[in-house]
Design an enzyme around this catalytic site. Structure first.
Site, short mmCIF file in Angstrom:
data_model
loop_
_atom_site.label_atom_id
_atom_site.label_comp_id
_atom_site.label_asym_id
_atom_site.label_seq_id
_atom_site.Cartn_x
_atom_site.Cartn_y
_atom_site.Cartn_z
N LYS A 1 -75.56 7.63 -16.09
CA LYS A 1 -75.93 9.05 -16.04
C LYS A 1 -77.09 9.28 -15.07
O LYS A 1 -77.09 10.26 -14.32
CB LYS A 1 -76.30 9.54 -17.45
CG LYS A 1 -75.10 9.60 -18.39
CD LYS A 1 -75.53 9.73 -19.85
CE LYS A 1 -74.33 9.68 -20.78
NZ LYS A 1 -74.69 9.66 -22.20
N GLN B 1 -79.43 9.49 -26.46
CA GLN B 1 -78.28 8.60 -26.41
C GLN B 1 -77.93 8.09 -27.81
O GLN B 1 -78.76 7.49 -28.49
CB GLN B 1 -78.55 7.41 -25.47
CG GLN B 1 -77.38 6.47 -25.31
CD GLN B 1 -76.18 7.15 -24.65
OE1 GLN B 1 -76.32 7.85 -23.65
NE2 GLN B 1 -75.01 6.95 -25.22
N ASP C 1 -76.18 18.25 -24.43
CA ASP C 1 -75.11 17.51 -25.10
C ASP C 1 -74.29 18.42 -26.02
O ASP C 1 -73.18 18.06 -26.41
CB ASP C 1 -75.70 16.36 -25.93
CG ASP C 1 -75.35 15.00 -25.36
OD1 ASP C 1 -74.40 14.91 -24.55
OD2 ASP C 1 -76.02 14.01 -25.72
#
Length: 291
Positions: free
Chosen positions: A51, A95, A118
């Site tokens: 990412k 994460q 997200d």
């Protein structure tokens, strides 16, 4: 002969479009995404590294915060709060998975809605339910929608079956397919669903997100269906140096000949997840500098 939907190629196009858009924005700073990684899980290390690399290619600044696996919930919240308050940070990504002593749901909900790229917080899931334009949509389902649109897969009035009911993929995917403009007739199946084979075999669009290798077999897919495989599963292999290979939730070799269109694993949905994270980050940035 089925058409293979190339997620790598579509993701590359999205990256180029975002980079070009960013170059045309005149502002005092670049977009900034903050990554939070707890511990040294190899998969998490790899995902965050990927990412960060894509962000750099597009022109997005990334900040990586690596925390020890023993960190307390209060300490993790303190970091999230500081990033929420930092006007130079547009996006926050935590994460997953987190260590078991940390509450993932509470941690996701701690992220400010306008920085939750997200799309996992209760605020953004609520916005999605209401079809509110403020919603940041979870990146994997958003990437699937992008693939569907760019592959010109018809959805209006079509029967769509979503295998899996997670907050990360299944539930938001079903909501997106039902939205005005997509207008699919959606069925969500899970581990307790009865007559699973018969339900799947009626689908014009079948989306597999169960996390089990080769769950979807040829007899579960009708001729001419479009199949989107979200699964990324490691299985043992004597043919690779690593001793394993990646396969999806779909038995690709058996299912592909029946499909009009199908995504491979790897190289299908996976690259789109990162692309949509970058798209959400740029959207958050534009909203913030617009204010």
């Amino acid at each position: 002969m089925s058409e293979i939907i190339d997620g790598n190629a579509v993701a590359k196009n999205v990256h180029e479009e975002l980079a070009a858009e960013l170059k045309n924005i005149s502002a005092a700073r670049r977009p900034c995404v903050a990554f939070i990684r707890v511990g040294e899980d190899p998969a998490s290390v790899s995902y965050v590294k990927k990412k960060g690399k894509v962000a750099e290619e597009i022109g997005i600044e990334s900040r990586l915060h690596v925390l020890p696996e023993t960190i307390s919930q209060a300490e993790l919240f303190a970091l999230v709060d500081s990033l929420n308050a930092d006007d130079n940070v547009d996006a926050i990504l935590i994460q997953a998975p987190l260590p078991k002593h940390l509450n993932e749901r509470d941690t996701f909900n701690r992220v400010r809605a306008d920085k939750d790229v997200d799309g996992f917080s209760n605020a953004n899931l609520g916005f999605l339910c209401q079809e509110d334009s403020r919603a940041f949509v979870a990146c994997t389902p958003a990437g699937i929608v992008e693939l569907i649109k760019r592959a010109k897969i018809p959805t209006v009035g079509k029967k769509a079956v979503v295998l899996g009911r997670s907050l990360i993929v299944g539930k938001p995917m079903a909501l997106l397919l039902m939205q005005k403009g997509m207008d699919a007739t959606v069925t969500v199946c899970h581990s307790k669903s009865e007559n699973l084979k018969e339900i799947c075999a009626q689908a014009d669009i079948l989306i597999a997100a169960v996390g089990r290798p080769k769950t979807v077999t040829a007899d579960m897919v009708k001729q001419g269906a479009c199949v989107i495989d979200v699964g990324i599963n490691r299985v043992a292999s004597n043919e690779t140096k690593s001793g394993y290979r990646l396969v999806g939730d779909v038995d690709f070799d058996a299912v592909a000949p029946k499909c009009a269109k199908i995504t491979p694993v790897p190289g299908g949905v996976g690259p789109m997840t990162v692309a949509m994270l970058m798209k959400n980050t740029l959207t958050a940035y534009k909203r913030h500098i617009g204010k």
